[in-house]
Design a protein around this motif. Structure first.
Motif, PDB file in Angstrom:
ATOM      1  N   GLU A  17      13.473   5.277  -6.315  1.00 34.35           N
ATOM      2  CA  GLU A  17      13.562   6.264  -7.333  1.00 34.35           C
ATOM      3  C   GLU A  17      14.813   7.041  -7.334  1.00 34.35           C
ATOM      4  N   ASP A  40       0.826  -1.088  -0.011  1.00 33.76           N
ATOM      5  CA  ASP A  40       0.060   0.129   0.033  1.00 33.76           C
ATOM      6  C   ASP A  40       0.898   1.281   0.047  1.00 33.76           C
ATOM      7  N   VAL A  41       0.912   1.974  -1.020  1.00 35.53           N
ATOM      8  CA  VAL A  41       1.776   3.244  -1.037  1.00 35.53           C
ATOM      9  C   VAL A  41       1.016   4.418  -0.363  1.00 35.53           C
ATOM     10  N   THR A  42      -0.146   4.148   0.037  1.00 33.88           N
ATOM     11  CA  THR A  42      -0.726   5.095   1.141  1.00 33.88           C
ATOM     12  C   THR A  42      -0.147   5.109   2.490  1.00 33.88           C
ATOM     13  N   MET A  88      10.013   2.826 -13.258  1.00 33.28           N
ATOM     14  CA  MET A  88       9.425   2.054 -12.235  1.00 33.28           C
ATOM     15  C   MET A  88       7.878   1.923 -12.509  1.00 33.28           C
ATOM     16  N   LEU A  89       7.641   0.429 -12.528  1.00 34.84           N
ATOM     17  CA  LEU A  89       6.205   0.161 -12.621  1.00 34.84           C
ATOM     18  C   LEU A  89       5.712  -0.100 -11.315  1.00 34.84           C
ATOM     19  N   LEU A  90       4.784   0.760 -10.881  1.00 37.72           N
ATOM     20  CA  LEU A  90       4.251   0.589  -9.483  1.00 37.72           C
ATOM     21  C   LEU A  90       2.653  -0.107  -9.348  1.00 37.72           C
ATOM     22  N   ALA A  91       2.934  -0.902  -8.326  1.00 38.43           N
ATOM     23  CA  ALA A  91       1.554  -1.427  -8.126  1.00 38.43           C
ATOM     24  C   ALA A  91       1.379  -2.029  -6.701  1.00 38.43           C
ATOM     25  N   ASN A  92       0.231  -1.770  -6.236  1.00 37.90           N
ATOM     26  CA  ASN A  92      -0.143  -2.146  -4.771  1.00 37.90           C
ATOM     27  C   ASN A  92      -0.969  -3.392  -4.710  1.00 37.90           C
ATOM     28  N   VAL A 121       9.371   4.039  -1.796  1.00 36.90           N
ATOM     29  CA  VAL A 121       9.389   4.284  -3.090  1.00 36.90           C
ATOM     30  C   VAL A 121      10.162   5.391  -3.553  1.00 36.90           C
ATOM     31  N   LYS A 122      10.185   6.478  -2.837  1.00 36.90           N
ATOM     32  CA  LYS A 122      11.244   7.649  -2.991  1.00 36.90           C
ATOM     33  C   LYS A 122      12.649   7.172  -2.966  1.00 36.90           C
ATOM     34  N   ALA A 132       5.462   4.853   1.096  1.00 39.18           N
ATOM     35  CA  ALA A 132       5.736   5.985   0.172  1.00 39.18           C
ATOM     36  C   ALA A 132       7.159   6.482   0.109  1.00 39.18           C
TER      37      ALA A 132
END
Lengths: 352, 352
Positions: free
Chosen positions: A79, A65-67, A89-93, A75-76, A72
């Motif tokens: 990157e 969950d990026v939330t 980056m292909l992002l998925a939750n 992910v930063k 989060a």
DNA sequence: CTGAAAGCGCTTACAG
DNA sequence: CTGAAAGCGCTTACAG
């Protein structure tokens, strides 16, 4: 869109030569080619390049969950560490679902050169399918059973949870509750083990009625805290195993007008972005997040670009105990020595 | 990896037939093909498919910072709304930089079918390059000058900020400060306009010394608040124009031991995840976030799958004023009517 | 250093 | 409904 043929024609060379120039190889007609490329506004088709070279130029990132601020931040970090290496980056939750995760991995696999993955559960099969398919993956924050071959970047779950327990024990707490996440996840398992170990060092055991398991989400932290407060003998201290459940617990405490730390102490695994602004400020087990992402990405890149094929590398990051204001010694009303006497009169301040 | 040739050979048909079967077209040998596909574990190469069809199957998502909870929620909304449509998300952060943003867009353009973009600044050139290249983009939360042709999903910045101003005015504040973001961004421009309008309705103007501009990041909120507190006549109320700067302001207030709302009132644009847990709970202008992302994605998908070619569609979401505990009437010491008298004796409680 | 040619794995008119 | 064939836009041995 201009193709390599247009460039070749305009520059008066073969497409092979243009291709070599694109790859940075020495070429006689370099100047003419550059000119043609600029005039045509040519840029090579990544799809065609991938089809030939097999290199996808992308990395799959799958998190629960990026939330969640932790992910989060991760992910930063991912990157930042990948910048300049030419990967996207292909992002998925996965939404904490093993099924969805497996679907996502299957979908993404043919499109990426590697994965950064925080598996929903340790029994997940998705990661193994990856290694069979020969797609490198580094596991982030969570392991997978039988996945010794994977690179892994973890945090010291045991050490952090043990420190939390020690902290509470040293304050004199005995009625201590843990709100843990699923024990089929690495954090859930590790934090539980560490917490039990820390209690044991203080000659304490985790009372089964205080031994709670949520799902790492806010709502479960709230519900479980409510349950704990409803107990005939409610705990004097709570350890919540992640950021979101800590928030849920704090909301339950506020709703029930239970005072922290007067009536109850709380310590969480993970700091909150506003942890220091809360009243009282949250005592917690803090840990690196952006760095954890960056580290994971570096491991993956080393496999991708240097072609490293070692066995799985394990990195474990240290936690730190941040003692702020949400923990203190249990109040006299709850002090173990005098508890029976007082309770005969008052019934206990927090049990209502 | 098995190719379509392997499947065709095994099923005793041509690759064209297999391709048609894959596309869901009626085919006589369907059963045999299915069998061959399963036995070989065949899955078509997305790269080859893209090369032929021109369809990339991916959507570029470019935001200033996923670490900002608002954008994290937006990303979640984007993903939810795109699920089932067969698109993947290529995520990148522009870090509020127009240059980095332009680079990212150029890099991603040949790899995606469309963009969801929150431009760093209204003067950004990147989005225009997109429309020239014929790549659809929907602008999220931020517009771009001369970009009327784009679909846009905004929040009612003017209305929200005006409500914030009205709220403070109605409480009796006169020394009101605004900590805004860059006015070359849509939120910065809109919130400023709305705030000024709201003040004007109360016959107030924004005193130049209280008219501050940060960069939408936490640290600028903190620094500016410190500056405001150091003023000979500091404000009795502050409006912070986004979540991160609100956090910074709150930290400055805490560090300077300024009591909220006793010494100063604060209202922020954006709720905080822990907004209701703060002491006092934060009064704010709340707004949808996941929904905003979902809406933006639906607009993009309608262009992509239905081939819609309308002019730019504009959606503006409503905000709501959440009156909690961080705002109240200015204390007697600051009340405008008696201020001069009191200040002669005390110098003002908050100006230190 | 360079070019002709094959081929990466598909899809799609075209003809049947 | 089906197959032969061309072609999407590149890269890369191969021979020069």
């Amino acid at each position: 869109m201009a193709t390599i043929y247009d460039v070749a024609a305009r520059a008066g060379v073969s497409t092979a030569t243009v291709s070599r120039w694109l790859a940075g190889q020495p070429v006689r007609a370099a100047a003419v080619i550059r000119e043609a490329v600029e005039e045509l506004g040519y840029s090579p088709s990544p799809m065609a390049q991938s089809l030939k070279s097999g290199r996808r130029g992308a990395i799959g990132v799958v998190v629960p969950d990026v939330t969640n601020p932790f992910f989060a931040a991760v992910v930063k970090g991912l990157e930042q560490a990948s910048r300049g290496f030419g990967y996207h980056m292909l992002l998925a939750n996965s939404d904490e679902s093993s099924e969805l995760e497996a679907d996502i991995l299957a979908e993404l696999t043919p499109r990426v050169d590697g994965f950064i993955l925080a598996p929903a559960h340790e029994q997940d099969l998705g990661p193994h399918a990856l290694s069979e398919a020969g797609v490198p993956a580094v596991l982030l924050d969570r392991e997978v059973s039988g996945g010794e071959a994977f690179d892994v970047v973890l945090v010291d779950n045991e050490g952090g949870a043990r420190a939390a327990a020690s902290h509470l024990v040293s304050l004199g707490h005995e009625r201590i509750a843990m709100i843990n996440g699923p024990t089929d996840t690495t954090p859930g398992r590790g934090r539980r083990a560490g917490f039990l170990a820390g209690l044991a060092e203080g000659d304490l055991a985790l009372d089964p009625v205080y031994d709670m398991t949520g799902d790492f989400r806010e709502e479960s932290g709230r519900q479980i805290t409510l349950q704990l407060l409803a107990l005939p003998e409610s705990p004097t201290a709570i350890f919540t195993a992640n950021n979101l459940m800590t928030v849920g617990a704090l909301k339950a405490l506020r709703d029930m007008r239970v005072r922290v730390p007067d009536d109850i102490s709380i310590i969480g695994f993970d700091d909150l972005s506003l942890g220091s602004l809360l009243q009282p400020p949250l005592t917690c087990i803090a840990r690196p997040d952006v760095e954890q992402g960056a580290l994971a990405m570096r491991l993956l890149l080393s496999r991708l670009t240097d072609g490293i094929l070692d066995d799985g590398r394990h990195i474990v990051l240290n936690t730190s105990l941040l003692v702020r204001g949400s923990t203190r010694a249990p109040s006299a009303a709850h002090a173990p020595e005098i508890r029976p006497r007082l309770r005969a009169r008052s019934g206990g301040a927090t049990s209502e």
